[in-house]
Design a protein around this motif. Structure first.
Motif, PDB file in Angstrom:
ATOM      1  N   ASP A  26      30.050 -39.353 -45.204  1.00 39.55           N
ATOM      2  CA  ASP A  26      29.303 -38.242 -44.523  1.00 39.55           C
ATOM      3  C   ASP A  26      28.223 -38.467 -45.221  1.00 39.55           C
ATOM      4  O   ASP A  26      28.800 -36.220 -45.881  1.00 39.55           O
ATOM      5  N   SER A  71      25.689 -36.581 -43.633  1.00 41.97           N
ATOM      6  CA  SER A  71      25.401 -34.977 -42.366  1.00 41.97           C
ATOM      7  C   SER A  71      24.958 -33.828 -43.535  1.00 41.97           C
ATOM      8  O   SER A  71      25.543 -33.588 -44.461  1.00 41.97           O
ATOM      9  N   TRP A 115      27.059 -28.129 -41.025  1.00 37.81           N
ATOM     10  CA  TRP A 115      27.183 -28.002 -39.270  1.00 37.81           C
ATOM     11  C   TRP A 115      26.078 -27.226 -38.251  1.00 37.81           C
ATOM     12  O   TRP A 115      25.914 -27.599 -37.498  1.00 37.81           O
ATOM     13  N   ARG A 127      22.879 -28.863 -37.614  1.00 31.93           N
ATOM     14  CA  ARG A 127      22.782 -30.083 -36.705  1.00 31.93           C
ATOM     15  C   ARG A 127      23.327 -29.971 -35.362  1.00 31.93           C
ATOM     16  O   ARG A 127      23.100 -30.046 -34.885  1.00 31.93           O
ATOM     17  N   GLN A 153      22.137 -32.465 -33.712  1.00 28.45           N
ATOM     18  CA  GLN A 153      21.965 -33.426 -35.192  1.00 28.45           C
ATOM     19  C   GLN A 153      23.257 -34.433 -35.228  1.00 28.45           C
ATOM     20  O   GLN A 153      23.891 -33.516 -35.119  1.00 28.45           O
ATOM     21  N   PRO A 154      23.187 -35.997 -34.500  1.00 28.43           N
ATOM     22  CA  PRO A 154      24.879 -36.387 -35.124  1.00 28.43           C
ATOM     23  C   PRO A 154      25.205 -35.955 -36.348  1.00 28.43           C
ATOM     24  O   PRO A 154      23.721 -36.451 -37.210  1.00 28.43           O
ATOM     25  N   ARG A 155      26.172 -36.812 -36.553  1.00 27.39           N
ATOM     26  CA  ARG A 155      26.152 -37.014 -38.427  1.00 27.39           C
ATOM     27  C   ARG A 155      25.820 -38.335 -38.357  1.00 27.39           C
ATOM     28  O   ARG A 155      25.640 -38.994 -37.963  1.00 27.39           O
ATOM     29  N   GLN A 156      25.521 -37.956 -39.382  1.00 25.62           N
ATOM     30  CA  GLN A 156      24.928 -39.573 -40.416  1.00 25.62           C
ATOM     31  C   GLN A 156      25.589 -39.645 -41.021  1.00 25.62           C
ATOM     32  O   GLN A 156      26.817 -39.705 -42.580  1.00 25.62           O
ATOM     33  N   LEU A 157      26.196 -41.329 -40.911  1.00 29.08           N
ATOM     34  CA  LEU A 157      26.949 -41.429 -41.742  1.00 29.08           C
ATOM     35  C   LEU A 157      26.496 -42.820 -42.804  1.00 29.08           C
ATOM     36  O   LEU A 157      25.693 -43.864 -42.372  1.00 29.08           O
TER      37      LEU A 157
END
Length: 333
Positions: A18, A20, A23, A26, A31-35
């Motif tokens: 992860d 991202s 929190w 974001r 913004q969505p989480r980045q994996l």
């Protein structure tokens, strides 16, 4: 007669990080989480006493595979069996201590992997202390001397500090430390990439001699195909976290099947083809946070078609090799 069970077996091994932002950022920026899928479903076997080399461009997941196999990372998916035992389950138990004696790692940078405040004797003896293998000071000194001699150094070197040695000598110290627990499996993460070419050959020859004398099994990670050709029995080619080709060494170098493997081999200077221009590696590795649909290699592949752009290939047997390529499957390549 069937092949014996492999010493090392990785099955659908995957690791996602992860990456991202914080929190609150974001939430404010929506913004969505980045994996980041550093390793995405890698499977291979290594027979006892053999060497599997993993090759590929920087960022393809080779070093993450190495860290998964020695327990420095826990897999997101899949597993790793060592001598028939679930290694990642064992690493979490008291019995995992014995398993760690059997699996050791040689790191890439000998300048960063040795404590500059410790003498060579302290460095090589640390695993012996940690695992309670040797506690008598005199016996410990004898054992350290033997380990140093086994990697081509002098017993007197135990009194010195890492800064007093060259890069190649430091890597020999790292190898001696890795051998201290008498392991069966060594994970070698680009152990010669920080060394001069002439020194690389010396270290590789030491590693091959040790393998022959001690029956060691290696996972050898490198981006240097000339080195891989010298040390390996089988070669796995990785691209964006996945294996695209896995074959015996001679099959891969003599008749590569995947377009990416061919591109890597075409970029190597050939001694007998001095009049022919090398084909440079073309294109850029896609952003691993936003990989292409279908085959990850399709934006750089001249053979890509609509199926390649939409459907991800899986490793399939073709002759003695396993290849993940629609073009090979359809006979277009």
């Amino acid at each position: 007669m069937p092949d014996p069970a492999p010493l090392v077996r990785a099955t659908d091994l995957a690791k996602t990080f992860d990456v991202s932002g914080p929190w609150l950022n974001r939430m404010l920026e929506r913004q969505p989480r980045q994996l980041l899928r550093a390793v995405d479903g890698v499977s291979f076997d290594i027979q006892r006493g053999q060497t599997l080399a993993l090759v590929g461009e920087s960022g393809c997941g080779k070093s993450t595979v190495a860290k998964l196999l020695v327990g420095l990372h826990e897999p997101t998916r899949g597993g790793f069996e060592f001598d028939g035992e679930d290694a990642h389950a064992a690493f979490k138990t008291p019995a995992g201590r014995h398993l760690r004696r059997r699996v050791q790692m040689i790191f890439q940078d000998p300048f960063a992997s040795l404590n500059p405040r410790w003498t060579v004797e302290d460095i090589v003896a640390e695993p012996l202390h940690e695992h309670g293998i040797e506690t008598d000071p005199e016996a410990l000194r004898v054992r350290v001397d033997a380990l140093l001699i086994s990697v081509g150094m002098s017993a007197q070197d135990r009194k010195k500090y890492p800064h007093q040695f060259s890069g190649g000598q430091r890597q020999r110290i790292s190898i001696a430390r890795a051998l201290a627990t008498e392991p069966e499996f060594l994970v070698c993460d680009e152990p010669t990439s920080a060394l001069d070419v002439s020194v690389q050959a010396q270290v590789l020859n030491i590693m091959k001699t040790l393998q022959r004398e001690r029956g060691l099994t290696y996972l050898f990670i490198s981006h240097n195909l000339a080195v891989v050709r010298h040390v390996s029995d089988h070669v796995g080619v990785m691209y964006l976290g996945r294996l695209v080709e896995l074959a015996p060494k001679h099959d891969l170098f003599d008749s590569p099947r995947h377009p990416y493997t061919r591109m890597l081999l075409d970029a190597i200077p050939k001694l007998h083809d001095t009049g022919r221009a090398r084909t440079p590696v073309s294109g850029e590795v896609p952003n691993p946070l936003n990989p292409p649909q279908g085959c990850a290699f399709n934006p750089r592949c001249e053979h890509a078609n609509e199926r390649c752009r939409n459907e991800r290939p899986v490793l399939q047997m073709f002759g003695g090799a396993r290849v993940a390529c629609h073009g090979v499957e359809e006979g277009r390549i």
